[in-house]
Design a protein around this motif. Structure first.
Motif, PDB file in Angstrom:
ATOM      1  N   GLN A 131     -31.430-132.286  54.089  1.00  0.00           N
ATOM      2  CA  GLN A 131     -32.293-131.901  55.167  1.00  0.00           C
ATOM      3  C   GLN A 131     -31.738-132.013  56.429  1.00  0.00           C
ATOM      4  OE1 GLN A 131     -36.092-133.630  54.484  1.00  0.00           O
ATOM      5  NE2 GLN A 131     -37.017-131.783  54.334  1.00  0.00           N
ATOM      6  N   LEU A 132     -31.154-133.175  56.457  1.00  0.00           N
ATOM      7  CA  LEU A 132     -30.594-133.797  57.844  1.00  0.00           C
ATOM      8  C   LEU A 132     -29.300-132.594  58.338  1.00  0.00           C
ATOM      9  CD1 LEU A 132     -30.438-135.863  60.125  1.00  0.00           C
ATOM     10  CD2 LEU A 132     -28.616-136.696  59.016  1.00  0.00           C
ATOM     11  N   LEU A 133     -28.520-132.291  57.217  1.00  0.00           N
ATOM     12  CA  LEU A 133     -27.399-131.384  57.438  1.00  0.00           C
ATOM     13  C   LEU A 133     -27.951-130.117  58.045  1.00  0.00           C
ATOM     14  CD1 LEU A 133     -24.695-132.119  55.057  1.00  0.00           C
ATOM     15  CD2 LEU A 133     -24.593-132.248  57.488  1.00  0.00           C
ATOM     16  N   SER A 134     -28.854-129.574  57.181  1.00  0.00           N
ATOM     17  CA  SER A 134     -29.393-128.205  57.517  1.00  0.00           C
ATOM     18  C   SER A 134     -29.928-128.284  58.750  1.00  0.00           C
ATOM     19  CB  SER A 134     -30.360-127.787  56.423  1.00  0.00           C
ATOM     20  OG  SER A 134     -31.646-127.267  56.806  1.00  0.00           O
ATOM     21  N   HIS A 135     -30.915-129.378  59.086  1.00  0.00           N
ATOM     22  CA  HIS A 135     -31.514-129.292  60.305  1.00  0.00           C
ATOM     23  C   HIS A 135     -30.631-129.574  61.716  1.00  0.00           C
ATOM     24  CE1 HIS A 135     -35.019-130.579  63.011  1.00  0.00           C
ATOM     25  NE2 HIS A 135     -34.271-131.478  63.481  1.00  0.00           N
ATOM     26  N   VAL A 136     -29.623-130.244  61.453  1.00  0.00           N
ATOM     27  CA  VAL A 136     -28.868-130.758  62.380  1.00  0.00           C
ATOM     28  C   VAL A 136     -27.826-129.372  62.948  1.00  0.00           C
ATOM     29  CG1 VAL A 136     -26.583-131.766  63.244  1.00  0.00           C
ATOM     30  CG2 VAL A 136     -28.453-133.314  62.385  1.00  0.00           C
ATOM     31  N   SER A 137     -27.414-128.774  61.820  1.00  0.00           N
ATOM     32  CA  SER A 137     -26.801-127.530  62.134  1.00  0.00           C
ATOM     33  C   SER A 137     -27.523-126.441  62.652  1.00  0.00           C
ATOM     34  CB  SER A 137     -26.126-126.915  60.921  1.00  0.00           C
ATOM     35  OG  SER A 137     -26.827-126.975  59.897  1.00  0.00           O
ATOM     36  N   HIS A 138     -28.887-126.364  62.304  1.00  0.00           N
ATOM     37  CA  HIS A 138     -29.736-125.490  63.161  1.00  0.00           C
ATOM     38  C   HIS A 138     -29.823-125.970  64.601  1.00  0.00           C
ATOM     39  CE1 HIS A 138     -34.063-124.614  64.116  1.00  0.00           C
ATOM     40  NE2 HIS A 138     -33.443-123.320  64.082  1.00  0.00           N
ATOM     41  N   PRO A 155     -39.106-101.113  65.183  1.00  0.00           N
ATOM     42  CA  PRO A 155     -38.201-101.658  64.598  1.00  0.00           C
ATOM     43  C   PRO A 155     -37.982-103.169  64.957  1.00  0.00           C
ATOM     44  CG  PRO A 155     -37.324-100.311  65.996  1.00  0.00           C
ATOM     45  CD  PRO A 155     -38.661 -99.938  66.330  1.00  0.00           C
ATOM     46  N   VAL A 156     -37.754-104.184  63.923  1.00  0.00           N
ATOM     47  CA  VAL A 156     -37.478-105.485  64.395  1.00  0.00           C
ATOM     48  C   VAL A 156     -36.081-105.967  64.045  1.00  0.00           C
ATOM     49  CG1 VAL A 156     -38.373-107.934  63.909  1.00  0.00           C
ATOM     50  CG2 VAL A 156     -40.055-106.144  63.966  1.00  0.00           C
ATOM     51  N   ILE A 157     -35.466-106.639  64.810  1.00  0.00           N
ATOM     52  CA  ILE A 157     -34.232-107.376  64.835  1.00  0.00           C
ATOM     53  C   ILE A 157     -34.208-108.659  64.720  1.00  0.00           C
ATOM     54  CG2 ILE A 157     -31.658-107.594  65.340  1.00  0.00           C
ATOM     55  CD1 ILE A 157     -31.792-104.889  66.321  1.00  0.00           C
ATOM     56  N   VAL A 158     -34.009-109.382  63.544  1.00  0.00           N
ATOM     57  CA  VAL A 158     -34.302-111.094  63.504  1.00  0.00           C
ATOM     58  C   VAL A 158     -33.005-111.472  64.269  1.00  0.00           C
ATOM     59  CG1 VAL A 158     -34.251-112.869  61.973  1.00  0.00           C
ATOM     60  CG2 VAL A 158     -35.725-110.954  61.565  1.00  0.00           C
ATOM     61  N   LEU A 159     -32.995-112.469  64.910  1.00  0.00           N
ATOM     62  CA  LEU A 159     -31.866-113.434  65.630  1.00  0.00           C
ATOM     63  C   LEU A 159     -32.175-114.714  65.430  1.00  0.00           C
ATOM     64  CD1 LEU A 159     -29.318-113.185  67.346  1.00  0.00           C
ATOM     65  CD2 LEU A 159     -30.617-112.813  69.193  1.00  0.00           C
ATOM     66  N   THR A 160     -31.560-115.534  64.536  1.00  0.00           N
ATOM     67  CA  THR A 160     -32.134-116.900  64.433  1.00  0.00           C
ATOM     68  C   THR A 160     -31.048-117.702  64.038  1.00  0.00           C
ATOM     69  OG1 THR A 160     -33.402-117.980  62.805  1.00  0.00           O
ATOM     70  CG2 THR A 160     -32.272-116.282  62.000  1.00  0.00           C
ATOM     71  N   ALA A 161     -31.263-119.039  64.535  1.00  0.00           N
ATOM     72  CA  ALA A 161     -30.349-120.197  64.238  1.00  0.00           C
ATOM     73  C   ALA A 161     -30.440-120.654  62.677  1.00  0.00           C
ATOM     74  CB  ALA A 161     -30.561-121.150  65.246  1.00  0.00           C
ATOM     75  N   ARG A 162     -31.435-120.263  62.039  1.00  0.00           N
ATOM     76  CA  ARG A 162     -31.758-120.758  60.607  1.00  0.00           C
ATOM     77  C   ARG A 162     -30.494-120.342  59.583  1.00  0.00           C
ATOM     78  NH1 ARG A 162     -38.186-120.089  59.178  1.00  0.00           N
ATOM     79  NH2 ARG A 162     -38.876-121.084  61.025  1.00  0.00           N
ATOM     80  N   GLU A 163     -30.595-120.884  58.547  1.00  0.00           N
ATOM     81  CA  GLU A 163     -29.737-120.810  57.599  1.00  0.00           C
ATOM     82  C   GLU A 163     -29.802-119.231  56.886  1.00  0.00           C
ATOM     83  OE1 GLU A 163     -28.756-123.529  54.516  1.00  0.00           O
ATOM     84  OE2 GLU A 163     -30.622-124.340  55.236  1.00  0.00           O
ATOM     85  N   LEU A 164     -28.985-118.718  56.352  1.00  0.00           N
ATOM     86  CA  LEU A 164     -28.999-117.278  55.709  1.00  0.00           C
ATOM     87  C   LEU A 164     -29.760-117.502  54.572  1.00  0.00           C
ATOM     88  CD1 LEU A 164     -25.570-115.807  56.016  1.00  0.00           C
ATOM     89  CD2 LEU A 164     -27.519-115.025  57.182  1.00  0.00           C
ATOM     90  N   ARG A 165     -29.207-118.578  53.757  1.00  0.00           N
ATOM     91  CA  ARG A 165     -30.138-118.921  52.470  1.00  0.00           C
ATOM     92  C   ARG A 165     -31.536-118.789  52.569  1.00  0.00           C
ATOM     93  NH1 ARG A 165     -29.903-123.666  49.970  1.00  0.00           N
ATOM     94  NH2 ARG A 165     -28.562-124.461  51.505  1.00  0.00           N
ATOM     95  N   GLY A 166     -32.376-117.873  51.933  1.00  0.00           N
ATOM     96  CA  GLY A 166     -33.467-118.051  51.980  1.00  0.00           C
ATOM     97  C   GLY A 166     -34.278-117.036  52.989  1.00  0.00           C
ATOM     98  N   ASN A 167     -33.737-117.068  54.295  1.00  0.00           N
ATOM     99  CA  ASN A 167     -34.222-116.484  55.450  1.00  0.00           C
ATOM    100  C   ASN A 167     -33.933-114.896  55.405  1.00  0.00           C
ATOM    101  OD1 ASN A 167     -35.516-118.764  56.651  1.00  0.00           O
ATOM    102  ND2 ASN A 167     -33.831-119.605  57.124  1.00  0.00           N
ATOM    103  N   LEU A 168     -32.746-114.749  54.882  1.00  0.00           N
ATOM    104  CA  LEU A 168     -32.211-113.338  55.141  1.00  0.00           C
ATOM    105  C   LEU A 168     -33.009-112.453  54.076  1.00  0.00           C
ATOM    106  CD1 LEU A 168     -30.170-111.262  56.007  1.00  0.00           C
ATOM    107  CD2 LEU A 168     -29.000-111.936  53.889  1.00  0.00           C
ATOM    108  N   ASP A 169     -33.068-112.797  52.911  1.00  0.00           N
ATOM    109  CA  ASP A 169     -33.966-112.117  51.892  1.00  0.00           C
ATOM    110  C   ASP A 169     -35.251-111.980  52.252  1.00  0.00           C
ATOM    111  OD1 ASP A 169     -31.770-111.840  50.326  1.00  0.00           O
ATOM    112  OD2 ASP A 169     -32.432-113.232  48.709  1.00  0.00           O
ATOM    113  N   LYS A 170     -35.935-113.153  52.869  1.00  0.00           N
ATOM    114  CA  LYS A 170     -37.274-112.960  53.285  1.00  0.00           C
ATOM    115  C   LYS A 170     -37.382-112.180  54.478  1.00  0.00           C
ATOM    116  CE  LYS A 170     -40.756-116.646  53.795  1.00  0.00           C
ATOM    117  NZ  LYS A 170     -40.676-117.947  54.337  1.00  0.00           N
ATOM    118  N   SER A 171     -36.307-111.982  55.228  1.00  0.00           N
ATOM    119  CA  SER A 171     -36.698-111.169  56.469  1.00  0.00           C
ATOM    120  C   SER A 171     -36.718-109.641  56.207  1.00  0.00           C
ATOM    121  CB  SER A 171     -35.578-111.374  57.685  1.00  0.00           C
ATOM    122  OG  SER A 171     -35.620-112.696  58.023  1.00  0.00           O
TER     123      SER A 171
END
Lengths: 541, 129
Positions: A165-172, B79-95
């Motif tokens: 969690q920490l790694l994923s949070h920090v990198s975000h 149209p919506v373009i997502v621009l995020t710092a979140r990880e791809l995993r999970g978020n991409l498919d959901k978007s």
């Protein structure tokens, strides 16, 4: 005698402790000898300690009992009518890994007791020497030890989860300010906030370079966390290694030129096919080439090569050779270790996190290959990695052969998935491809038809080929099924254009040829047909 | 034809300013919202041609915003373009499942982002083909 009194005293303490806590201990006694069983039960009840004792005469009865109600402790005789020796302990611990097991052994069998402890029992008690105090203490300690172990295990799990969690949070959190830096620097560099003097531009170029480096470090960090958490997914396909090397080389050409290094790639005219995840192979190539560029001085050379060597025909060997500073013998075994960093990088202050090569090693190994380095200080290093050759004959053998002979009729079904309209969303495209593969897999008959790993390129569309063990009319039925099923798949119908067709494959005459040779001939025909379909981008009539 | 109007939904005011400068240089108008609630209100008031959406937002994250946009007949076609710092995993498919036009991870390449913006605007008719 003194010890004895001491024991009694301690058991008194335990008893008092027990009464204060009011909690009863549920013990399962597994003992086939009625006399021994009686003795143990009597010891436990005589002291008035709070034990509920349940008895079982053999292992299967004990297993039934623990399934119904998990005891706090198991007292286990090893030689039962239906199980003997350490086997008994192993089975019991396998069934209830979190419950402490105390083994009851005979007077002359201390060795067996020790072996049982090695198998995971908490303790052993010699039956003849039973006295109440010692027995109860052994049980109490066993329960406490087991609780400690359990708590330790849990806290370790929690720590691992927290680290993830920490790694994923920090990198975000690191990415957000980095985005801002990146945005404003590019605004300045693009002249959107007024013209720049040459020196200002140089300064900002350095800022941008560092920002990009930071970004790749964050990605490495996340990548390592993903690999470690076992969450990395590989998508194996039939990949043309030559194309990937060219792609990686072209991506890094500008970096090489900027450093005054000659980057070149030396490829066979015959495409080298590997069975691997193209995205991950590209990542390994980029990493190795970037590394080579990092440690090579101006005027140096970095050369990439791919080949199949006769003595290792099952693998494609890729070499990335540089004329850099080289690696000392002491450092050689360490370069693939996590967090390893070379002190003498020519590009000072351009160190990474020391994760790149360890990621490469993980990725190559997971794809069935090997990675290693040869190096001479002052002359340069050569990194090697191998990946398994994609062999169509091997895949074909179980499909096209029928009781030792080749099937009468084979068809090749081609499906082309045109690229989805969103570029720079390769993952979206990968998702569509995955769903399409799933649908295809469900459409075919697993023991008669073979779905080849998909081939193609995001920008040009993806090709899927099915080698079907059927004639033209059977192929038509299969085509219809694929069309209908894929129309129902939302990702495919929404994001892509599908085109399917089939053609018969000429079956070689069986006269005098070994089955392997016939399959080889078949594989060549199919490969010709597939590459024709892909190069021309059109379909057979 | 009027300048296409782009709604930037992001709680990072600095990044909003940077995106504003970048988009302005391409000839687009920009409006802003800083949280999930404000996003819908601003969208209804401004009727933008395109939305640039962050996923991690206060008062209703990006997915909630996309859901609300889809439910509103006036806004569902933007149209919506997502621009995020979140990880791809999970978020991409959901978007993508939520119907976004494109997905970018921060920091995104400006060229790629701007070409996606242009394509989205052309597809929705806010820019001439």
């Amino acid at each position: 005698m003194a010890t004895r009194q001491n024991d009694e005293l301690q058991s008194d303490e335990l008893r008092n402790h027990d009464q204060r806590n009011e909690k009863r201990t549920h013990a399962l006694l597994v003992e086939d000898n009625p006399g021994d069983a009686f003795l143990v039960q009597e010891q436990l009840s005589r002291l008035g300690s709070r034990f509920d004792v349940e008895s079982a005469e053999d292992l299967s009865a004990a297993m039934r009992s623990v399934s119904l109600h998990q005891p706090d402790v198991v007292l286990l005789d090893l030689d039962l009518p239906d199980s003997r020796g350490t086997d008994t302990v192993r089975k019991m611990i396998h069934k209830i890994p979190h419950v402490p097991v105390l083994v009851l052994t005979g007077r002359n069998d201390e060795e067996m007791g020790i072996r049982a402890v090695q198998e995971g029992a908490q303790d052993y008690i010699i039956k003849g020497s039973l006295d109440g105090g010692r027995l109860i203490r052994a049980i109490k300690y066993a329960i406490e030890r087991q609780n400690l172990l359990h708590a330790l295990h849990q806290s370790r799990e929690q720590q691992l989860h927290f680290k993830d969690q920490l790694l994923s949070h920090v990198s975000h959190e690191l990415r957000s300010p980095l985005t801002c830096i990146h945005q404003f620097v590019t605004i300045l560099l693009d002249g959107l906030a007024g013209p720049l003097a040459t020196e200002q531009r140089d300064c900002l170029d350095t800022v941008l370079k560092s920002a990009n480096q930071l970004r790749s470090m964050i990605n490495d960090l996340l990548e390592t966390a993903t690999i470690e958490a076992g969450k990395l997914k590989l998508e194996f396909r039939c990949v043309v290694m030559n194309d990937l090397i060219k792609q990686a080389g072209e991506m890094l050409q500008a970096t090489a030129t900027a450093k005054g290094i000659t980057l070149s790639w030396n490829l066979t005219t015959e495409p080298l096919l590997v069975h691997a995840d193209p995205h991950r192979v590209l990542q390994v190539l980029i990493n190795l080439i970037e590394n080579a560029l990092k440690f090579t001085p101006q005027e140096g050379r970095v050369t990439v090569k791919a080949e199949i060597r006769d003595y290792d025909a099952g693998f494609v060997l890729v070499t990335v050779k540089d004329t850099g500073c080289g690696i000392t013998d002491q450092a050689k075994p360490l370069v693939f270790e996590r967090l390893f960093q070379e002190e003498n990088a020519t590009d000072k202050a351009r160190k990474g996190l020391g994760l790149g090569l360890s990621i490469c090693q993980d990725l190559v190994t997971r794809q069935g290959g090997r990675i290693w380095v040869e190096s001479e200080v002052g002359r340069g290093s050569t990194f090697f990695f191998t990946l398994p050759v994609f062999s169509l004959s091997q895949l074909l053998l179980p499909i096209v052969s029928d009781h030792g002979a080749i099937r009468d009729s084979i068809s090749l079904i081609t499906a082309k998935l045109a690229p989805i309209p969103i570029t720079s969303a390769l993952e979206a495209w990968a998702n569509t491809r995955r769903q399409f593969l799933d649908v295809m897999q469900r459409c075919i008959l697993p023991d008669k038809d073979l779905l080849l790993p998909s081939m193609g390129h995001p920008e040009m569309g993806e090709f899927f080929f099915v080698v079907a063990g059927t004639d033209a009319s059977g192929a038509e039925v299969l085509l219809k099924r694929i069309r209908e099923q894929t129309m129902r798949c939302s990702a495919v119908s929404a994001n892509s254009v599908l085109n399917v067709s089939s053609q018969p494959v000429e079956v070689p005459s069986s006269s005098g040829q070994a089955l392997e040779d016939q399959v080889g001939a078949m594989a060549r025909r199919i490969l010709q047909a597939t590459s024709k379909a892909m190069n021309k981008g059109e379909f057979f009539k | 034809m009027n300048k296409p109007k782009i709604l930037i939904i992001d709680d990072d005011t600095d990044l909003r300013r940077a995106l504003h400068i970048r988009l302005r240089s391409h000839g687009y108008d920009t409006v802003f919202a800083g949280d999930g609630l404000d996003a819908i209100k601003t969208a209804l008031r401004e009727m933008p041609d395109l939305i640039l959406l962050d996923l991690g937002l206060p008062a209703g994250d990006g997915f909630v915003v996309m859901e609300r946009l889809k439910k509103n007949t006036l806004l569902s076609c933007i149209p919506v373009i997502v621009l995020t710092a979140r990880e791809l995993r999970g978020n991409l498919d959901k978007s993508l499942a939520a119907g976004c036009f494109a997905f970018f991870q921060k920091p995104a390449d400006n060229g790629d982002l701007m070409s996606a913006v242009e394509r989205a605007l052309k597809q929705s008719g806010a820019l001439l083909q």
